[in-house]
Design a protein around this motif. Structure first.
Motif, PDB file in Angstrom:
ATOM      1  N   HIS A  65      74.004 138.912  69.944  1.00 27.87           N
ATOM      2  CA  HIS A  65      72.659 138.672  69.929  1.00 27.87           C
ATOM      3  C   HIS A  65      72.585 138.215  71.870  1.00 27.87           C
ATOM      4  O   HIS A  65      71.300 138.506  71.942  1.00 27.87           O
ATOM      5  CB  HIS A  65      72.473 137.598  69.156  1.00 27.87           C
ATOM      6  CG  HIS A  65      70.955 136.709  69.167  1.00 27.87           C
ATOM      7  ND1 HIS A  65      69.865 137.220  68.949  1.00 27.87           N
ATOM      8  CD2 HIS A  65      71.021 135.908  70.270  1.00 27.87           C
ATOM      9  CE1 HIS A  65      68.869 136.695  69.636  1.00 27.87           C
ATOM     10  NE2 HIS A  65      69.796 135.404  69.384  1.00 27.87           N
ATOM     11  N   ARG A  97      75.097 130.368  58.535  1.00 34.94           N
ATOM     12  CA  ARG A  97      73.448 129.558  58.542  1.00 34.94           C
ATOM     13  C   ARG A  97      73.506 129.359  59.922  1.00 34.94           C
ATOM     14  O   ARG A  97      72.540 129.129  60.482  1.00 34.94           O
ATOM     15  CB  ARG A  97      73.424 128.496  57.186  1.00 34.94           C
ATOM     16  CG  ARG A  97      73.544 128.902  56.189  1.00 34.94           C
ATOM     17  CD  ARG A  97      72.469 128.354  55.257  1.00 34.94           C
ATOM     18  NE  ARG A  97      73.162 126.831  54.779  1.00 34.94           N
ATOM     19  CZ  ARG A  97      74.329 126.688  53.943  1.00 34.94           C
ATOM     20  NH1 ARG A  97      74.621 127.768  53.237  1.00 34.94           N
ATOM     21  NH2 ARG A  97      75.067 125.146  53.831  1.00 34.94           N
ATOM     22  N   GLN A 110      64.889 133.494  71.237  1.00 34.59           N
ATOM     23  CA  GLN A 110      64.493 135.185  70.880  1.00 34.59           C
ATOM     24  C   GLN A 110      64.458 135.506  72.545  1.00 34.59           C
ATOM     25  O   GLN A 110      64.288 134.132  73.325  1.00 34.59           O
ATOM     26  CB  GLN A 110      63.440 134.908  70.202  1.00 34.59           C
ATOM     27  CG  GLN A 110      64.022 135.635  68.768  1.00 34.59           C
ATOM     28  CD  GLN A 110      64.593 136.958  68.167  1.00 34.59           C
ATOM     29  OE1 GLN A 110      63.957 137.687  69.229  1.00 34.59           O
ATOM     30  NE2 GLN A 110      65.643 136.307  67.440  1.00 34.59           N
ATOM     31  N   ASP A 141      68.015 132.978  64.900  1.00 35.00           N
ATOM     32  CA  ASP A 141      66.146 133.421  65.132  1.00 35.00           C
ATOM     33  C   ASP A 141      65.383 132.474  65.997  1.00 35.00           C
ATOM     34  O   ASP A 141      64.502 132.672  66.006  1.00 35.00           O
ATOM     35  CB  ASP A 141      66.054 132.865  63.477  1.00 35.00           C
ATOM     36  CG  ASP A 141      66.440 133.674  61.961  1.00 35.00           C
ATOM     37  OD1 ASP A 141      66.690 134.931  62.485  1.00 35.00           O
ATOM     38  OD2 ASP A 141      66.378 133.134  60.709  1.00 35.00           O
ATOM     39  N   THR A 142      66.209 131.769  66.492  1.00 39.34           N
ATOM     40  CA  THR A 142      65.241 130.926  67.546  1.00 39.34           C
ATOM     41  C   THR A 142      65.667 131.386  68.211  1.00 39.34           C
ATOM     42  O   THR A 142      64.527 131.003  69.060  1.00 39.34           O
ATOM     43  CB  THR A 142      65.773 129.045  67.217  1.00 39.34           C
ATOM     44  OG1 THR A 142      66.586 129.237  65.698  1.00 39.34           O
ATOM     45  CG2 THR A 142      65.395 128.239  67.811  1.00 39.34           C
ATOM     46  N   ALA A 178      73.339 132.718  62.207  1.00 40.38           N
ATOM     47  CA  ALA A 178      71.866 132.293  61.791  1.00 40.38           C
ATOM     48  C   ALA A 178      70.518 132.252  62.070  1.00 40.38           C
ATOM     49  O   ALA A 178      69.702 132.718  62.625  1.00 40.38           O
ATOM     50  CB  ALA A 178      71.516 133.200  59.915  1.00 40.38           C
ATOM     51  N   LYS A 179      69.755 130.416  62.461  1.00 40.80           N
ATOM     52  CA  LYS A 179      69.131 129.913  63.043  1.00 40.80           C
ATOM     53  C   LYS A 179      69.537 129.825  64.226  1.00 40.80           C
ATOM     54  O   LYS A 179      68.547 130.361  65.566  1.00 40.80           O
ATOM     55  CB  LYS A 179      69.561 128.825  62.686  1.00 40.80           C
ATOM     56  CG  LYS A 179      68.818 127.889  60.857  1.00 40.80           C
ATOM     57  CD  LYS A 179      69.503 126.615  61.023  1.00 40.80           C
ATOM     58  CE  LYS A 179      69.259 126.269  59.366  1.00 40.80           C
ATOM     59  NZ  LYS A 179      69.508 125.142  59.096  1.00 40.80           N
ATOM     60  N   GLN A 208      66.022 124.912  66.239  1.00 41.68           N
ATOM     61  CA  GLN A 208      63.982 125.212  66.087  1.00 41.68           C
ATOM     62  C   GLN A 208      63.688 123.757  67.198  1.00 41.68           C
ATOM     63  O   GLN A 208      62.760 124.404  67.935  1.00 41.68           O
ATOM     64  CB  GLN A 208      64.265 125.019  64.828  1.00 41.68           C
ATOM     65  CG  GLN A 208      64.635 125.673  63.898  1.00 41.68           C
ATOM     66  CD  GLN A 208      65.988 125.622  63.362  1.00 41.68           C
ATOM     67  OE1 GLN A 208      66.561 124.634  63.517  1.00 41.68           O
ATOM     68  NE2 GLN A 208      65.817 125.586  62.035  1.00 41.68           N
TER      69      GLN A 208
END
Length: 663
Positions: free
Chosen positions: A575, A400, A410, A407-408, A403-404, A476
């Motif tokens: 990523h 997780r 970028q 997602d954050t 994944a965070k 985030q």
């Protein structure tokens, strides 16, 4: 099972649990036994089964059914070897059977698993008196006096903590402190709970406050020192040790803590002098012998380190860490008598869990060196299984986190904040998985005249931890912060790490786990260099499985867990390559070994450094190294470890499955 059915099952179990408890309190033991058997015949979770088994043992013992109680307790301990109260029951049962020696061993094991078990300490005193063991009587009585003097709520919270109910312990402790502000033992306990929950920042604040209020509280001072060491705040730890030593200059624990901090700061020779000074007064200090061995090993004095480790186990025969430290030199070979002693020790029920874990890993390494690969794997597997019982690692938590990050972090975020961070280019980060070749890369770069080698610095992890406290959680929160924050974070990182540097323009931060925080590094230090130490997945993962780490790396104690971690790491690194093209240089360990000159030139070019021959002759560089690979990188390049995992091929199906490797 649906949520509704799960809730009903939990309610049904709780009713039965409370009913059995009431029956025992009312001395209706036969009815309690019948209800326990009724519950055990049903479909219980493992935790619930353990709870009912414990009640069954208690009820059977109090009912006089000693034979049945012994068998039930055997089943209970097979289900959970760390159940402190089951060991306490063992003690009572041995007492009833007229076996005081075994009773004492069981009560002792109970107190090691849960030092708040007042009943076990009280049971030990007359048993130790019978043995004429005055030292053990004194220790037990001191613990009885301490626990008896605690408020009931604090003692209850301490008991909950040792039983693993950390959140319940935290709640009880906080409620007590609301009504009894600044109670020293409650503050100390809350900090200890925080450390176990890995809320290090809050624990640090509590301990510093406790010490400010009670400057002569030795336990608080030592706990604070240990936490600072865990957080790798070695400069602060050394300063605190000096402050505490001013009041008690010859305190062995404080002097030892100061020396350990000095090793962390690179002041290894001075630390060795402290350890040797302590041992001059009393050689029979196995813990100090072990720390001396670690310092000597870091300095490159392997014969001296081996001698210190051997002294440690001579003074404490069951000292598993001494045997593991010998094995962890990667070059030591145990004698037949040492191996026989280790094999005998690891089977003893009285050996503590930590010692048993260390012994299994040491035996695994020694048997692997002898070519007994099946027997070696058996010990590695047992050591890892016991270690898993201590840590309760959940791979989904890390997945997780990855994944965070994806997602954050970028490309838009980095484009928007590309000028925000501290522009200096001093740090070279080496990231990756442990046992992937990062120590070799560090030694190559640290051999360059323009680069300081340091250690695995915790500062990036510390910054990320501080951001966890924000309203919008890390990572985030990175999207919400003003640009000025990032330059300040970068400046703080450079300021806090200055103590580990020796004056070169560039320095290395070799914390492997920093790969999770490459986005944060790019934002606060956009001109830093990052090198990804990569190794064949099977070789890397199995090497991690064989390694007993001093702290952290909790993913490494299960084949499936370490495989899932590796896959998540690969996904995240891909990523970073997508959103930060060219920011990270991947160095494949196998390619480095095959083409040392070419890869060294590539690394130096990436870092903007001129070629220097000493980077090729890295094994001649003298510097303190505090990782398991320390002796390996003091030798010329070697290929022997590249395919060691193949000797264990038949045992590695769970790892192969996760990594999608051919069977």
């Amino acid at each position: 099972m649906s949520t509704k059915h799960t809730s009903q099952a939990n309610q049904s179990f709780n009713e039965a649990y409370n009913g059995i408890k009431r029956l025992i309190q009312q001395a209706k033991f036969s009815q309690a036994i019948a209800l326990c058997h009724q519950q055990l015949a049903g479909d219980l979770t493992n935790d619930n089964r353990v709870e009912i088994l414990y009640f069954l043992v208690v009820a059977q013992r109090l009912n006089g059914d000693l034979g049945e109680a012994i068998e039930s307790n055997k089943t209970l301990l097979e289900a959970n070897t760390k159940h402190a109260r089951a060991w306490q029951e063992n003690g009572y049962l041995y007492l009833a059977a007229g076996k005081p020696q075994q009773a004492a061993q069981s009560f002792y094991q109970a107190t090691q698993l849960n030092p708040a078990l007042l009943a076990s300490w009280r049971a030990l005193v007359p048993l130790y008196q019978q043995q004429e063991n005055t030292k053990a009587v004194t220790i037990s009585q001191a613990q009885i006096d301490y626990l008896s003097g605690l408020p009931n709520a604090v003692l209850g919270a301490k008991d909950l903590m040792y039983e693993g109910n950390l959140h319940a312990a935290d709640k009880v402790c906080r409620q007590f402190l609301q009504a009894n502000k600044h109670h020293s033992e409650a503050m100390l306990l809350l900090a200890e709970i925080g450390i176990q929950l890995k809320v290090y920042g809050e624990a640090e604040f509590i301990l510093s406050s406790c010490l400010a209020l009670y400057p002569e509280h030795k336990t608080a001072g030592i706990a604070y020192l240990q936490l600072l060491a865990k957080m790798a705040k070695f400069s602060e730890a050394k300063a605190l040790a000096d402050t505490l030593l001013a009041a008690s200059g010859d305190n062995v624990v404080l002097l030892s803590a100061k020396a350990s901090a000095m090793v962390g700061l690179g002041e290894v020779q001075e630390a060795i002098s402290i350890y040797q000074g302590l041992l001059q007064h009393n050689q029979n200090q196995p813990g100090i012998q072990l720390l001396l061995g670690h310092a000597l090993k870091a300095l490159g004095d392997l014969p001296g380190a081996i001698s210190a480790y051997q002294q440690a186990y001579r003074y404490k025969a069951e000292f598993g860490d001494a045997y593991w430290s010998l094995a962890n030199t990667k070059t030591y070979r145990f004698s037949d008598s040492e191996l026989a002693s280790m094999e005998q020790l690891v089977t003893q029920q009285s050996i503590g869990l930590d010692d048993r874990v260390h012994l299994h890993f040491a035996l695994g390494k020694s048997l692997e060196d002898k070519g007994s690969f099946d027997a070696a794997f058996s010990h590695y597997a047992q050591g890892n299984q016991l270690k898993q019982q201590q840590i309760n690692y959940n791979p989904e938590v890390f997945e997780r986190q990855v994944a965070k990050q994806i997602d954050t972090c970028q490309a838009e975020l980095f484009a928007r904040l590309k000028e925000a961070g501290e522009q200096r280019a001093d740090p070279i980060f080496i990231v990756g998985l442990p046992r992937a070749g990062s120590t070799l890369l560090e030694q190559i770069l640290a051999s360059h005249s323009q680069v300081d080698g340091t250690m695995e610095l915790h500062d990036i992890l510390g910054l990320a931890s501080k951001l966890q406290g924000q309203k919008n959680q890390y990572p985030q929160v990175l999207t919400d912060l003003e640009g000025s924050y990032f330059a300040r974070f970068g400046q703080k990182y450079l300021q806090d790490t200055q103590v580990y540097r020796a004056g070169a323009p560039f320095f290395i931060d070799k914390m492997p786990n920093n790969f999770l925080h490459i986005g944060l590094i790019k934002l606060i230090l956009p001109n830093a260099k990052i090198i990804d130490a990569r190794r064949d997945p099977m070789a890397c993962c199995f090497s991690g499985f064989k390694q007993l780490f001093g702290d952290g790396q909790e993913f490494s104690y299960g084949l499936e867990d370490i495989g899932r971690y590796y896959r998540a790491y690969e996904k995240l690194m891909a990523h970073w390559d997508t959103v930060l093209p060219g920011f990270v240089l991947k160095v494949q360990h196998e390619t480095l070994i095959d083409d040392l000159h070419g890869q060294v030139q590539r690394i130096l070019d990436f870092c903007g450094l001129e070629f220097e021959q000493q980077c090729i002759d890295f094994h001649k560089t003298e510097r303190a190294i505090k990782t398991p690979s320390s002796e390996q990188v003091r030798q010329p390049i070697y290929r022997s470890g590249m395919e060691q995992w193949k000797h264990f091929d038949t045992h590695l199906s769970p790892l192969k499955k996760v990594l999608n490797q051919p069977k």
